[in-house]
Design an enzyme around this catalytic site. Structure first.
Site, mmCIF file in Angstrom:
data_model
loop_
_atom_site.group_PDB
_atom_site.id
_atom_site.type_symbol
_atom_site.label_atom_id
_atom_site.label_comp_id
_atom_site.label_asym_id
_atom_site.label_seq_id
_atom_site.Cartn_x
_atom_site.Cartn_y
_atom_site.Cartn_z
ATOM 1 N N ASN A 158 0.790 -1.240 0.000
ATOM 2 C CA ASN A 158 0.000 0.000 0.000
ATOM 3 C C ASN A 158 0.825 1.296 0.000
ATOM 4 O O ASN A 158 0.342 2.324 -0.445
ATOM 5 C CB ASN A 158 -1.047 -0.011 1.114
ATOM 6 C CG ASN A 158 -0.450 -0.090 2.495
ATOM 7 O OD1 ASN A 158 0.713 -0.487 2.658
ATOM 8 N ND2 ASN A 158 -1.214 0.272 3.494
ATOM 9 N N TYR A 159 2.039 1.240 0.535
ATOM 10 C CA TYR A 159 2.965 2.390 0.428
ATOM 11 C C TYR A 159 4.295 1.832 -0.078
ATOM 12 O O TYR A 159 5.260 1.722 0.674
ATOM 13 C CB TYR A 159 3.145 3.093 1.774
ATOM 14 C CG TYR A 159 1.948 3.925 2.171
ATOM 15 C CD1 TYR A 159 1.898 5.292 1.869
ATOM 16 C CD2 TYR A 159 0.862 3.356 2.804
ATOM 17 C CE1 TYR A 159 0.785 6.056 2.216
ATOM 18 C CE2 TYR A 159 -0.258 4.111 3.143
ATOM 19 C CZ TYR A 159 -0.282 5.453 2.848
ATOM 20 O OH TYR A 159 -1.386 6.208 3.183
ATOM 21 N N GLU A 254 5.154 -4.274 11.914
ATOM 22 C CA GLU A 254 4.083 -3.268 11.826
ATOM 23 C C GLU A 254 2.941 -3.956 11.108
ATOM 24 O O GLU A 254 3.056 -4.246 9.911
ATOM 25 C CB GLU A 254 4.503 -2.106 10.932
ATOM 26 C CG GLU A 254 5.518 -1.177 11.492
ATOM 27 C CD GLU A 254 5.683 0.034 10.574
ATOM 28 O OE1 GLU A 254 6.306 0.978 11.006
ATOM 29 O OE2 GLU A 254 5.189 0.019 9.428
ATOM 30 N N CYS A 288 -3.067 1.143 6.871
ATOM 31 C CA CYS A 288 -3.067 0.484 8.180
ATOM 32 C C CYS A 288 -3.755 1.352 9.211
ATOM 33 O O CYS A 288 -4.469 0.860 10.084
ATOM 34 C CB CYS A 288 -1.643 0.161 8.607
ATOM 35 S SG CYS A 288 -0.549 1.576 8.652
HETATM 36 P P1 NAP Z 1 0.833 -9.111 3.348
HETATM 37 O O1 NAP Z 1 0.005 -9.901 2.423
HETATM 38 O O2 NAP Z 1 1.032 -9.618 4.729
HETATM 39 O O3 NAP Z 1 2.253 -8.916 2.615
HETATM 40 C C1 NAP Z 1 3.255 -8.123 3.168
HETATM 41 C C2 NAP Z 1 4.611 -8.599 2.673
HETATM 42 O O4 NAP Z 1 4.888 -9.893 3.206
HETATM 43 C C3 NAP Z 1 4.712 -8.746 1.162
HETATM 44 O O5 NAP Z 1 5.990 -8.327 0.748
HETATM 45 C C4 NAP Z 1 4.544 -10.232 0.969
HETATM 46 O O6 NAP Z 1 5.092 -10.709 -0.236
HETATM 47 C C5 NAP Z 1 5.344 -10.740 2.143
HETATM 48 N N1 NAP Z 1 5.111 -12.143 2.514
HETATM 49 C C6 NAP Z 1 4.027 -12.917 2.291
HETATM 50 N N2 NAP Z 1 4.225 -14.165 2.795
HETATM 51 C C7 NAP Z 1 5.473 -14.178 3.341
HETATM 52 C C8 NAP Z 1 6.260 -15.156 4.013
HETATM 53 N N3 NAP Z 1 5.836 -16.386 4.226
HETATM 54 N N4 NAP Z 1 7.473 -14.802 4.452
HETATM 55 C C9 NAP Z 1 7.962 -13.548 4.253
HETATM 56 N N5 NAP Z 1 7.261 -12.581 3.604
HETATM 57 C C10 NAP Z 1 6.026 -12.884 3.164
HETATM 58 O O7 NAP Z 1 0.259 -7.618 3.494
HETATM 59 P P2 NAP Z 1 -0.260 -6.628 2.343
HETATM 60 O O8 NAP Z 1 -1.554 -7.128 1.811
HETATM 61 O O9 NAP Z 1 0.834 -6.314 1.386
HETATM 62 O O10 NAP Z 1 -0.526 -5.293 3.201
HETATM 63 C C11 NAP Z 1 -1.728 -5.044 3.846
HETATM 64 C C12 NAP Z 1 -1.593 -5.271 5.344
HETATM 65 O O11 NAP Z 1 -0.474 -4.547 5.831
HETATM 66 C C13 NAP Z 1 -2.785 -4.752 6.126
HETATM 67 O O12 NAP Z 1 -3.117 -5.666 7.136
HETATM 68 C C14 NAP Z 1 -2.265 -3.451 6.732
HETATM 69 O O13 NAP Z 1 -2.943 -3.046 7.904
HETATM 70 C C15 NAP Z 1 -0.845 -3.794 6.971
HETATM 71 N N6 NAP Z 1 -0.044 -2.584 7.047
HETATM 72 C C16 NAP Z 1 0.409 -2.204 8.263
HETATM 73 C C17 NAP Z 1 1.128 -1.028 8.385
HETATM 74 C C18 NAP Z 1 1.632 -0.585 9.705
HETATM 75 O O14 NAP Z 1 2.465 0.306 9.688
HETATM 76 N N7 NAP Z 1 1.192 -1.122 10.819
HETATM 77 C C19 NAP Z 1 1.394 -0.257 7.253
HETATM 78 C C20 NAP Z 1 0.915 -0.684 6.019
HETATM 79 C C21 NAP Z 1 0.203 -1.858 5.936
HETATM 80 P P3 NAP Z 1 4.132 -11.019 -1.499
HETATM 81 O O15 NAP Z 1 3.534 -9.731 -1.898
HETATM 82 O O16 NAP Z 1 5.093 -11.560 -2.486
HETATM 83 O O17 NAP Z 1 3.118 -12.007 -1.032
#
Ligand code: NAP
Length: 479
Positions: A158-159, A254, A288
């Site tokens: 998302n960012y 995060e 998030c």
């Molecule tokens: P995500 O599906 O958890 O993916 C995040 C990252 O993790 C991606 O680079 C993904 O790679 C990688 N990943 C997936 N499976 C993995 C594994 N087994 N081992 C290591 N890395 C792995 O999250 P998203 O959909 O991109 O983002 C949305 C989520 O992020 C929401 O829940 C949001 O609230 C949270 N978020 C939190 C913050 C904060 O600061 N708290 C900020 C922004 C977003 P792939 O893309 O290749 O699967």
């Protein structure tokens, strides 16, 4: 027909195709077409990149802080010079409108420069030996900070620029080398940002960018003995998985949120409504720190809903290229998920105030009133343009509902009574409580953290540098 770009991965200073000879197609969530492809790197290539990162880490850490800062400042300048192209990449790949994409890029430029300055101004400490019973004036402890080694930076979609640089810059200033794994949907943005890094002339191996599905290389990276620290931003589900895999490796997480906006009886409702609308619906709620539920005192609930409804209906919905606030979600699966939450709430008796129309992965901004704890939308993070309103009878009930969530990222309190604001702030379990403002990550010099299922450890520039280095004590024994 345009020839689509096949983007190379960045292995220790070299742009290369993967030996797997496999690529992953990246589709634009709103143009609904393939916009390029990225490498699917192999485990062998992961090994090589990590080995290169270790080979160069000592010499990178041995540069003066000032020299490291000059590289980073050049990187920030290269990003700034490329701002329009980078913002276009963000718009194309993750569907953020151009203006917001540009803000993300420029914020990243500021973040890198600030990180350099912050690191330059962080100093060690000395500790007197006679401060403890039985101690001695002849002992002087000198505390410095040293790098951890090689940091694995994993970022979400998302960012794709800002949240990646927020890991890479502090890691490098602390003297670490970096393995950067961007979200697959977001990796073209990551690659373009690292093209700017390459132009800044960093020593080869200081950073490698490895693309590939998290499900395929993620565990291998996380469990790799050459990784000395992991900085992760993404979903709670993936974060929990990482914390099971990364045994005895420092980890900063995060994760997701379910930030409540608590609206008290004497809130300034115009200001409240404005903050809630921006907080809930900007970038379709794919943030998030989006406002993900409203806990409003029943005495002012009708009035608040009457203010929110026209504001929701006035939001610009559609293509990010036309500057829309509410844009197509990242993929169809995400839209199905949000629709499922809306359907569940309506089936259980929620009132539809406005919205609930859908065109593929574009969902109209949806406001649901009279949401109850029995509905999934009361607890689950939708990551989409839907806002549930839960009516409460007291501040105590609002605090209770706020805290019954698994998440604890941020919370907002809207009231004109500072004592009331402070009392609610004390009661709410969250990393940050905003008084009369929407939840927000930043300014980036503020600490940023989530509690419970929202994270572990603290980011923000200063804290990120701390988490990516450790203390080292040298004791001078004077006699
Ligand atoms: P995500 O599906 O958890 O993916 C995040 C990252 O993790 C991606 O680079 C993904 O790679 C990688 N990943 C997936 N499976 C993995 C594994 N087994 N081992 C290591 N890395 C792995 O999250 P998203 O959909 O991109 O983002 C949305 C989520 O992020 C929401 O829940 C949001 O609230 C949270 N978020 C939190 C913050 C904060 O600061 N708290 C900020 C922004 C977003 P792939 O893309 O290749 O699967």
């Amino acid at each position: 027909m345009d020839v689509l770009t096949s983007y190379q991965a960045y292995f220790a200073g070299q742009w290369q195709e993967s030996e797997s000879q496999e690529t992953i197609e990246i589709r634009s969530p709103w143009r609904h077409e393939v916009i390029g492809s990225v490498q699917s790197v192999t485990q062998n290539e992961v090994d090589q990149a990590i080995a290169a990162a270790h080979r160069v880490q000592g010499s990178w850490a041995n540069l003066s802080m000032n020299e490291r800062g000059q590289y980073l400042d050049r990187w920030a300048d290269e990003i700034e010079a490329d701002v329009n192209a980078l913002a276009m990449a963000v718009m194309d790949e993750v569907g953020k409108n151009f203006e917001d994409a540009k803000k993300e890029v420029l914020r990243t430029v500021d973040l890198i420069h600030y990180t350099v300055q912050e690191a330059l101004h962080m100093h060690g400490q000395s500790v007197r030996g006679d401060g403890f019973p039985g101690g001695s004036k002849d002992k002087l402890g000198i505390i410095t900070r040293v790098p951890l080694g090689t940091v694995l930076a994993i970022s979400p979609f998302n960012y794709p620029i800002n949240l990646s640089a927020a890991k890479i810059a502090p890691a490098l200033m602390a003297g670490n080398t970096v393995i950067f794994k961007p979200a697959t949907q977001g990796s073209i943005c990551g690659i373009k940002m690292i093209q700017a890094f390459d132009r800044a002339g960093f020593p080869a191996g200081v950073l490698s960018l490895l693309t590939g599905h998290g499900a395929i290389i993620g565990d291998y990276l996380t469990e790799h003995p050459g990784i000395n620290m992991i900085s992760f931003t993404g979903s709670t589900q993936t974060g929990k998985h990482l914390s099971q895999k990364s045994i005895m490796i420092p980890l900063v997480l995060e994760l997701g949120g379910k930030d409540p906006a608590i609206v008290c009886q004497n809130a300034d409702l115009d200001r409240t409504a404005k903050n809630i609308i921006g907080g809930a619906f900007a970038y379709s709620g794919q943030r998030c720190t989006a406002v993900k539920r409203v806990l409003v005192n029943e005495a002012v609930a009708d009035e608040l809903v009457a203010k929110l409804k026209p504001a929701v209906e006035a939001l610009k919905v559609g293509s990010p290229a036309e500057g829309s606030d509410v844009v197509p979600l990242i993929d169809d699966k995400a839209a199905d998920f949000v629709q499922g939450l809306i359907d569940d709430a309506l089936a259980k008796g929620a009132t539809l105030v406005t919205g609930n129309q859908r065109d593929g992965n574009l969902l109209a901004p949806t406001l649901l009133d009279n949401v109850t704890p029995e509905m999934d939308i009361a607890w689950v993070e939708p990551f989409g343009p839907v806002l549930p309103i839960i009516r409460v009878t007291s501040n105590a009930q609002a605090i209770d509902l706020a805290n019954r969530s698994d998440f604890g990222l941020q919370a907002s309190v809207f009231t004109q009574d500072i004592d009331e604001a402070l009392e609610i702030s004390r009661g709410v379990e969250a990393g940050t409580v905003q008084v009369n403002g929407r939840p927000s990550r930043g300014p980036d010099n503020f600490p940023f953290l989530g509690v419970k299922a929202s994270g572990m450890g603290t980011q923000g520039v200063h804290n990120s540098i701390l988490s990516m280095s450790r203390e080292k004590l040298t004791v001078l024994n004077l006699k």
